[in-house]
Design a protein around this motif. Sequence first.
Motif, short mmCIF file in Angstrom:
data_model
loop_
_atom_site.label_atom_id
_atom_site.label_comp_id
_atom_site.label_asym_id
_atom_site.label_seq_id
_atom_site.Cartn_x
_atom_site.Cartn_y
_atom_site.Cartn_z
N UNK A 108 0.82 -1.22 0.00
CA UNK A 108 0.00 0.00 0.00
C UNK A 108 0.85 1.26 0.00
N UNK A 109 2.11 1.14 0.32
CA UNK A 109 3.02 2.29 0.33
C UNK A 109 3.55 2.63 -1.05
N UNK A 110 3.33 1.77 -2.03
CA UNK A 110 3.95 1.92 -3.34
C UNK A 110 3.34 3.08 -4.12
N UNK A 111 4.17 3.76 -4.89
CA UNK A 111 3.74 4.94 -5.64
C UNK A 111 2.61 4.64 -6.62
N UNK A 112 2.57 3.42 -7.16
CA UNK A 112 1.56 3.08 -8.16
C UNK A 112 0.25 2.61 -7.55
N UNK A 113 0.14 2.58 -6.23
CA UNK A 113 -1.02 2.01 -5.55
C UNK A 113 -1.86 3.10 -4.90
N UNK A 114 -3.17 3.03 -5.11
CA UNK A 114 -4.14 3.84 -4.37
C UNK A 114 -4.56 3.01 -3.16
N UNK A 115 -4.17 3.41 -1.94
CA UNK A 115 -4.47 2.56 -0.78
C UNK A 115 -5.95 2.28 -0.58
N UNK A 116 -6.80 3.28 -0.80
CA UNK A 116 -8.23 3.08 -0.62
C UNK A 116 -8.78 2.06 -1.60
N UNK A 117 -8.37 2.16 -2.87
CA UNK A 117 -8.83 1.21 -3.88
C UNK A 117 -8.29 -0.19 -3.58
N UNK A 118 -7.06 -0.27 -3.10
CA UNK A 118 -6.48 -1.57 -2.77
C UNK A 118 -7.23 -2.23 -1.62
N UNK A 119 -7.56 -1.47 -0.59
CA UNK A 119 -8.30 -2.04 0.54
C UNK A 119 -9.69 -2.47 0.11
N UNK A 120 -10.32 -1.72 -0.78
CA UNK A 120 -11.64 -2.11 -1.27
C UNK A 120 -11.58 -3.43 -2.02
N UNK A 121 -10.54 -3.63 -2.81
CA UNK A 121 -10.38 -4.88 -3.54
C UNK A 121 -10.08 -6.05 -2.60
N UNK A 122 -9.26 -5.80 -1.59
CA UNK A 122 -8.98 -6.86 -0.62
C UNK A 122 -10.27 -7.25 0.10
N UNK A 123 -11.05 -6.25 0.49
CA UNK A 123 -12.34 -6.51 1.13
C UNK A 123 -13.21 -7.38 0.21
N UNK A 124 -13.20 -7.08 -1.08
CA UNK A 124 -14.05 -7.80 -2.03
C UNK A 124 -13.65 -9.26 -2.14
#
Length: 244
Positions: A108-124
Amino acid sequence: MDAAEYALMDTVEDRMWWYRALRARIVAALAARPGAPGPVLDAGCGTGGMLAALRAAGVTRPLAGFDFMPEAARRARAKTGAPVAVGDITHQPFSEARFGAVISLDVLSHAAVDPGAALAEIFRVLVPGGTLILNLPAFDWLKSAHDARVHNARRFTAGGIRAALAAAGFGAIETRYWNALLLPMMIVQRKLLARGPDAASDVAAFPPWLDATLHGVTVVEHGLARLGLRYPAGGSILAVATRP
């Protein structure tokens, strides 16, 4: 990350003290909160070291992973024999409610990652009752040449990641700092010694005596944490949460 950093990670991750310390904490966290029945996903698995460590620790659940870089995914498949896809953590190549637990380490710290979108996908992709285990770099003021080398755009606080997890719908959130006893040395290394455009990342093959010493400090720290000691700061944050 750059291909050279992936190659370096693949070379040293089985023996470098930091990776061994991280994996001990992830294995312990998964044992304490295994989540729901079902496979375990390493989201952003790099070259597969964590997947291999889970299997070596006796985890018998099916394991899977993915990474954005095809070369990293190839190395992970070769190292582990697990199914490892090429994919983006914000658009994961899996159906909904597929996994009983998801691990994601310093992604989630990576420049190419949107943390909110990543957490939403993990939740999914988690089933209800599934566990998420995150590791994240701590404190923006610790940004250094290492972060530039591995393309970190952000570092976190325990309170900040708790708020982000709650906003994404997760519950039963626990956060704790670790790599606390070595934090003063980390500050000296990053802010005084490893400076300039040619400075390398912290990923390296250490002399055996130094590697053993550093790892020993993390073992002591982990033991104290198991006895209930909580650290007010550290180089990393471990976060555990549940999809309700």
